[in-house]
Design a protein around this motif. Structure first.
Motif, PDB file in Angstrom:
ATOM      1  N   ASP A   1     -34.687 -18.555  -1.072  1.00 35.36           N
ATOM      2  CA  ASP A   1     -33.593 -17.840  -1.722  1.00 35.36           C
ATOM      3  C   ASP A   1     -33.353 -18.314  -3.138  1.00 35.36           C
ATOM      4  OD1 ASP A   1     -32.404 -15.694  -0.564  1.00 35.36           O
ATOM      5  OD2 ASP A   1     -31.423 -16.895   0.967  1.00 35.36           O
ATOM      6  N   LEU A   2     -33.799 -19.536  -3.385  1.00 33.62           N
ATOM      7  CA  LEU A   2     -33.484 -20.172  -4.656  1.00 33.62           C
ATOM      8  C   LEU A   2     -33.858 -19.362  -5.881  1.00 33.62           C
ATOM      9  CD1 LEU A   2     -34.300 -23.918  -4.208  1.00 33.62           C
ATOM     10  CD2 LEU A   2     -32.164 -22.840  -4.922  1.00 33.62           C
ATOM     11  N   ALA A   3     -35.035 -18.738  -5.860  1.00 33.01           N
ATOM     12  CA  ALA A   3     -35.565 -18.232  -7.119  1.00 33.01           C
ATOM     13  C   ALA A   3     -35.365 -16.738  -7.314  1.00 33.01           C
ATOM     14  CB  ALA A   3     -37.040 -18.587  -7.229  1.00 33.01           C
ATOM     15  N   ILE A   4     -34.376 -16.159  -6.660  1.00 32.32           N
ATOM     16  CA  ILE A   4     -34.177 -14.717  -6.812  1.00 32.32           C
ATOM     17  C   ILE A   4     -32.746 -14.435  -7.261  1.00 32.32           C
ATOM     18  CG2 ILE A   4     -33.999 -12.588  -5.485  1.00 32.32           C
ATOM     19  CD1 ILE A   4     -36.533 -13.146  -4.231  1.00 32.32           C
TER      20      ILE A   4
ATOM     21  N   ASN B   1     -27.869 -16.201 -10.602  1.00 30.63           N
ATOM     22  CA  ASN B   1     -28.398 -17.343  -9.861  1.00 30.63           C
ATOM     23  C   ASN B   1     -28.982 -18.324 -10.863  1.00 30.63           C
ATOM     24  OD1 ASN B   1     -29.743 -19.164  -8.268  1.00 30.63           O
ATOM     25  ND2 ASN B   1     -30.639 -17.640  -6.922  1.00 30.63           N
TER      26      ASN B   1
ATOM     27  N   LEU C   1     -35.651 -22.132 -12.570  1.00 28.10           N
ATOM     28  CA  LEU C   1     -36.979 -22.237 -11.961  1.00 28.10           C
ATOM     29  C   LEU C   1     -37.999 -21.318 -12.617  1.00 28.10           C
ATOM     30  CD1 LEU C   1     -36.132 -22.461  -8.164  1.00 28.10           C
ATOM     31  CD2 LEU C   1     -37.373 -24.146  -9.512  1.00 28.10           C
ATOM     32  N   THR C   2     -37.547 -20.171 -13.103  1.00 22.91           N
ATOM     33  CA  THR C   2     -38.495 -19.247 -13.724  1.00 22.91           C
ATOM     34  C   THR C   2     -38.753 -19.612 -15.178  1.00 22.91           C
ATOM     35  OG1 THR C   2     -36.731 -17.743 -14.291  1.00 22.91           O
ATOM     36  CG2 THR C   2     -37.894 -17.312 -12.248  1.00 22.91           C
TER      37      THR C   2
ATOM     38  N   SER D   1     -29.923 -21.467 -10.682  1.00 20.71           N
ATOM     39  CA  SER D   1     -31.090 -22.287 -10.350  1.00 20.71           C
ATOM     40  C   SER D   1     -32.358 -21.438 -10.372  1.00 20.71           C
ATOM     41  CB  SER D   1     -30.899 -22.976  -9.001  1.00 20.71           C
ATOM     42  OG  SER D   1     -30.514 -22.054  -8.029  1.00 20.71           O
ATOM     43  N   ALA D   2     -32.232 -20.172 -10.000  1.00 17.28           N
ATOM     44  CA  ALA D   2     -33.401 -19.289 -10.074  1.00 17.28           C
ATOM     45  C   ALA D   2     -33.832 -19.114 -11.531  1.00 17.28           C
ATOM     46  CB  ALA D   2     -33.076 -17.930  -9.477  1.00 17.28           C
ATOM     47  N   ALA D   3     -32.855 -18.887 -12.388  1.00 17.91           N
ATOM     48  CA  ALA D   3     -33.172 -18.718 -13.804  1.00 17.91           C
ATOM     49  C   ALA D   3     -33.904 -19.951 -14.325  1.00 17.91           C
ATOM     50  CB  ALA D   3     -31.891 -18.469 -14.595  1.00 17.91           C
TER      51      ALA D   3
END
Ligand SMILES: Nc1ncnc2c1ncn2[C@@H]1O[C@H](COP(=O)(O)OP(=O)(O)OP(=O)(O)O)[C@@H](O)[C@H]1O
Ligand SMILES: [Mg+2]
Lengths: 246, 343
Positions: free
Chosen positions: A86-89, B222, B228-229, B224-226
């Motif tokens: 779920d973290l990266a979306i 989000n 991570l990308t 943490s998602a930002a």
């Protein structure tokens, strides 16, 4: 040529030996199911490969070249993608926007680069078609099923031409039907020559999809063998320590 | 599962795009009425109609001129506030950025500096204020609420120091120019309103069509998602607070011209009206959602309501109660909707 080779990789956190002397070879297109009890070191191994942790000792080779990752971006550049449940979306964005997050396609209007939604939508659509997923590029991720969300995350990996995809417990929090979807996605990746490392506690999932089963026990790799030559009973024994080594 | 089989038979990009196109067309009206902005806009229009019928003071040229100018000031800052809120933060220091920027331009110009030094200096001060906010939030990891609350106090205090807490109403050689900028009109429309329209268009463009906008909404959705990308979330946060402070700085410069003088209580409590405008316009305080048009429409509704209170002879003491309740109602509305969607 191997997709990924680990040679005597160790990682300790102070006195804790999370990984000791792990050597492992993964072929292109191979699906490897990584199993082990809680705290066995699975996530640590994934993080070492993904560049989150530098190994305390040992070497990592990608396509037979030695690599050293100082940050996740290094690993990404080398063709390693991590699929986080779920973290990266971003829920508030569309599927296509998520696939292209951080590497959006743009076109020039005079001197100003603007987002090229049309091209991103088409590219994302192609990727979902390749994954045989029902995901529609324009839909908001918020309204998607767990399986479709996985497809979005995996499409990111396809987009970047990843050689290796790491998945840490992708099926932990989703329904049975969605698990089947995710396992299909994994097979699709493998059909495209992408190696997959699948961390899971769910024995049936692993046996359904993995070519090879690797078992970690207290930081040591105690088995790495063809799934076809093993059985859930044997793997359970390896995980608990009832069987020493295989 | 059976239609999955169908899909795989026609996996060409075209047929896929067609399929997507069809599923997306739910009809203009359905899509429109689904938006909070639409209803807020309707409410503002209805309020205007009602006021025109109920009073003979609302639809006068002078009143409309005043309403549109006040509305423009709130709307301009609401654009910046929407960026901050959509990115997952909050900026309580905008009122202080307003007074500090107007005080800067006032002090410099009353000391004999020309227009073209005073205004860039005022905007630079606002940008600096925003950058300090942004750096403390992004790099020191402090909660935006705390950082900008502190700045709310610091900014106004600096404006007092700068002016020695005196009113300034003489702006040196370029006095008339400054007054014309904020107080004048072009083609019958007050200048602040025109500035607002231009800024709204720019902001809307930035939100929808640039990577900056895309990343801002991703971060708000989000963080943490930002991260991570590979999105540079820290720089992005700084830029968002700078943007917000800049809109406040522009407002400050325009307000000096409109009022013809500056006192240190300019912009006091303005953050509340601005946050209310952004939230009523659909910005989600949890981050990830908001539009430039919504900010403008939210500001319009607030200003119309405020004006109606005055015209209907209701004590201005009630204004705070209205603006405050509006924020709470808008957030409650949002909560209610998301709970219903999940349930
Ligand atoms: N950042 C860290 N700092 C210190 N110790 C850590 C850190 N990360 C992991 N460990 C330790 O390393 C060991 C292996 O942990 P790891 O998370 O790899 O286990 P796991 O196999 O993924 O377990 P689970 O099945 O519960 O996810 C554990 O003892 C854990 O406490
Ligand atoms: Mg783990």
């Amino acid at each position: 040529m191997s997709a990924l080779r680990l040679e005597a990789v160790s990682k300790h956190f102070g006195a804790i030996h999370a990984l000791s002397d792990v050597s492992l070879l993964i072929e292109p297109g191979e699906v490897i199911g990584l199993m082990g009890d809680n705290g066995a070191g699975k996530s640590t191994l994934v993080k070492v490969i993904a560049g989150n942790f530098a190994p305390s000792a040992g070497e990592i080779f990608i396509s037979d070249t030695k690599v050293e990752f100082h940050k996740p971006l290094d690993a990404q550049r080398a063709g390693i993608e991590v699929v986080y449940q779920d973290l990266a979306i971003c829920d508030n964005l569309s599927a296509a926007a998520n696939v292209f997050l951080g590497r959006e396609l743009t076109k020039q209007i005079g001197p100003i680069p603007i987002l090229d939604y049309a091209r991103m939508r088409i590219r994302a659509g192609e990727l979902f078609a390749r994954l045989k997923s029902e995901t529609r590029p324009r839909d908001l991720v918020k309204r998607m099923s767990g399986g479709q969300r996985q497809a979005v995350a995996i499409a990111r990996a396809l987009l970047s031409d990843a050689k290796i995809v790491l998945m840490d417990e992708p099926t932990a929090a989703i329904s049975v039907r969605q698990v089947a979807e995710v396992l299909n996605l994994i097979r699709n990746l493998s059909d495209h020559g992408i190696a997959v490392v699948l961390v899971s506690h769910r024995m049936p999932d692993v046996f359904q999809v993995a070519d090879t089963i690797a078992v970690l026990r207290r930081g040591r790799l105690v088995a790495s063998k063809r799934a076809a030559n093993s059985s859930p009973e044997e793997v359970t024994g390896l995980i608990t320590g009832a069987i020493e080594f295989a | 599962m059976s239609n999955q089989g169908n899909r795989t038979l026609t996996p060409t990009a075209n047929s896929l795009a067609d399929a997507i196109g069809h599923s997306e067309h739910r009809g203009m009206l359905a899509r429109l009425t689904n938006h909070q902005t639409f209803w807020v806009f309707m409410a503002a229009v209805l309020a205007c109609l009602a006021l025109s019928l109920l009073t003979d003071t609302f639809a006068t040229e002078r009143n409309l001129f005043n309403v549109s100018r006040n509305f423009a000031f709130v709307a301009i800052i609401a654009l910046g506030m929407t960026a901050v809120i959509a990115s997952g933060g909050i900026d309580l220091s905008v009122g202080s950025a307003v007074v500090l920027s107007s005080m800067t331009v006032a002090v410099l110009m009353s000391a004999g500096m020309p227009f073209w030094i005073g205004i860039p200096a005022a905007l630079a001060v606002a940008i600096l204020l925003g950058a300090v906010n942004g750096v403390l939030v992004a790099y020191a990891g402090m909660p935006p609420f705390v950082v900008t609350l502190g700045m709310l106090s610091v900014g106004r205090s600096l404006a007092m120091v700068l002016s020695n807490n005196k009113m300034i109403y003489q702006f040196g050689p370029d006095h008339e120019l400054l007054l014309a900028l904020g107080g004048g009109s072009t083609m019958g429309l007050p200048n602040p309103l025109l500035v607002m329209v231009v800024l709204a268009a720019i902001t809307g463009f930035l939100f929808k069509w640039t990577r900056w906008g895309q990343h801002l909404f991703a971060m708000g959705g989000n963080e943490s998602a930002a991260k991570l990308t590979g999105i540079p979330v820290r720089q992005l946060k700084v830029s968002v607070y700078v943007f917000s402070a800049l809109t406040a700085g522009i407002t400050g410069v325009l307000e000096v011209g409109w009022l013809g003088g500056v006192t240190t209580n300019l912009g006091q409590g303005m953050e509340l009206a601005v946050i209310a405008a952004a939230v009523i316009g659909g910005a989600n305080l949890a981050g990830g959602v908001g539009t430039a048009f919504g900010a403008v429409v939210g500001a319009l509704l607030i200003e119309v309501i405020r004006n109606s209170l005055i015209l209907l002879g209701i004590s201005t003491f009630w204004q705070g109660a209205f603006v405050g309740s509006f924020i709470v109602i808008a957030v409650a509305f949002d909560r209610f909707r998301s709970v219903r969607q999940q349930g």
